[in-house]
Design an enzyme around this catalytic site. Structure first.
Site, PDB file in Angstrom:
ATOM      1  N   PRO A   2     -53.015-104.550  96.677  1.00 25.36           N
ATOM      2  CA  PRO A   2     -53.250-104.308  98.108  1.00 25.36           C
ATOM      3  C   PRO A   2     -53.772-102.905  98.372  1.00 25.36           C
ATOM      4  CG  PRO A   2     -50.900-104.416  97.617  1.00 25.36           C
ATOM      5  CD  PRO A   2     -51.611-104.757  96.358  1.00 25.36           C
ATOM      6  N   GLU A   3     -54.726-102.817  99.283  1.00 24.80           N
ATOM      7  CA  GLU A   3     -55.304-101.526  99.666  1.00 24.80           C
ATOM      8  C   GLU A   3     -55.008-101.290 101.142  1.00 24.80           C
ATOM      9  OE1 GLU A   3     -59.363-101.200  98.233  1.00 24.80           O
ATOM     10  OE2 GLU A   3     -58.878-102.354  96.445  1.00 24.80           O
TER      11      GLU A   3
END
Ligand SMILES: [Zn+2]
Length: 283
Positions: A2-3
């Site tokens: 996840p960013e």
């Protein structure tokens, strides 16, 4: 992994669910995710504490809590690592196999689950101090980006992953932003012209903002645990990869470029995959 957009969406989802909730009991199954905080200290600090607020910084979740009878809030830092998920589940529900930490909140429990235990839920907030500006805030300007890039000879794709340059960009959005800006991922950071930096600055903000917008419309589904997928903590009903459709180059090597139909390429830079169009991203 996840960013910024995925973590932002998670923060927006959890914020109202946690607000005002008191932690009644703390269950720790994998103490390594608390490091460097000890399990005993973590329990002492959290039991009886109330959730006041939740915000995101870079790829981190910052939970603000306050202990009963205290006027001084403290911060709990969350990071999903590669495979972490944080969500609320009914008290009676079956625990996921890889639950690392469970905070009992009454009718529901907050669960941090992580098959690989690379994430964190800790009282150590020092990683946040090393972060660069938030890309969607006013403090992130083209001038600032230009000044920082001038000091580096690293390939621009690799440099964009440096969290002290700008916080929250990872492998996916670095490739997407460079495609949108029409820049070669191999280009040395200090060789970018002013006009190219301005394009890149705009592209970074656009890819992140549109990913947040797109992700906000996808219902979170915690039963989905697709490997390597985006939004592995959620996906649209009946369409596993509806979000992937929004990405123009990431994980699309061999497929025709969205703009010019040239097959997209994959190269490895600093041990990470980069995806780009050899024709649209020449300079
Ligand atoms: Zn192209």
């Amino acid at each position: 992994m996840p960013e910024l957009p995925e973590v932002e969406i998670l923060a927006r989802h959890l914020r109202p669910l946690l607000h005002g909730r008191t932690i009644r009991a703390v269950e720790i199954r994998r103490p390594e995710v608390l490091e460097p905080t000890s399990a005993a200290h973590f329990k002492r600090r959290l039991r009886g504490a109330k959730f006041l607020s939740l915000r995101r910084r870079g790829k981190y979740l910052l939970f603000e809590l306050r202990q009963r009878g205290s006027r001084v809030p403290f911060t709990l830092l969350g990071h999903l690592g590669m495979t972490g998920r944080m969500f609320l589940a009914p008290k009676q529900a079956d625990r996921p196999k890889h639950a690392a930490v469970i905070l009992q909140l009454g009718a529901r429990d907050f669960i941090y689950d992580d098959p690989r235990y690379f994430g964190r839920l800790t009282l150590d907030t020092s990683p946040v101090k090393r972060l660069g500006p938030e890309p969607l805030e006013d403090s992130f300007t083209p001038e600032l980006l230009a000044r920082e890039l001038k000091r580096s000879r690293q390939a621009i794709k690799v440099k964009l992953l440096d969290q002290s340059l700008v916080a929250g960009i990872g492998n996916i959005y670095a490739s997407e932003a460079l495609f949108r800006a029409g820049l070669s991922p191999r280009r040395a950071s200090n060789r970018l012209t002013r006009a190219q930096v301005a394009k890149l600055w705009r592209a970074i903000r656009e890819v992140l903002a549109s990913a947040i917008e797109c992700g906000s419309t996808i219902p979170l589904n915690f039963s989905v645990h697709a490997s390597g997928g985006l939004f592995y903590y959620g996906s649209a009903l009946g369409s596993e990869d509806s979000y992937n459709e929004r990405l123009r180059v990431y994980d699309r090597h061999g497929q025709p470029c969205w703009r010019c139909r040239t097959p997209l390429k994959r190269i490895v830079q600093a041990a990470r995959s980069t995806f780009f169009c050899p024709r649209c991203q020449k300079t």
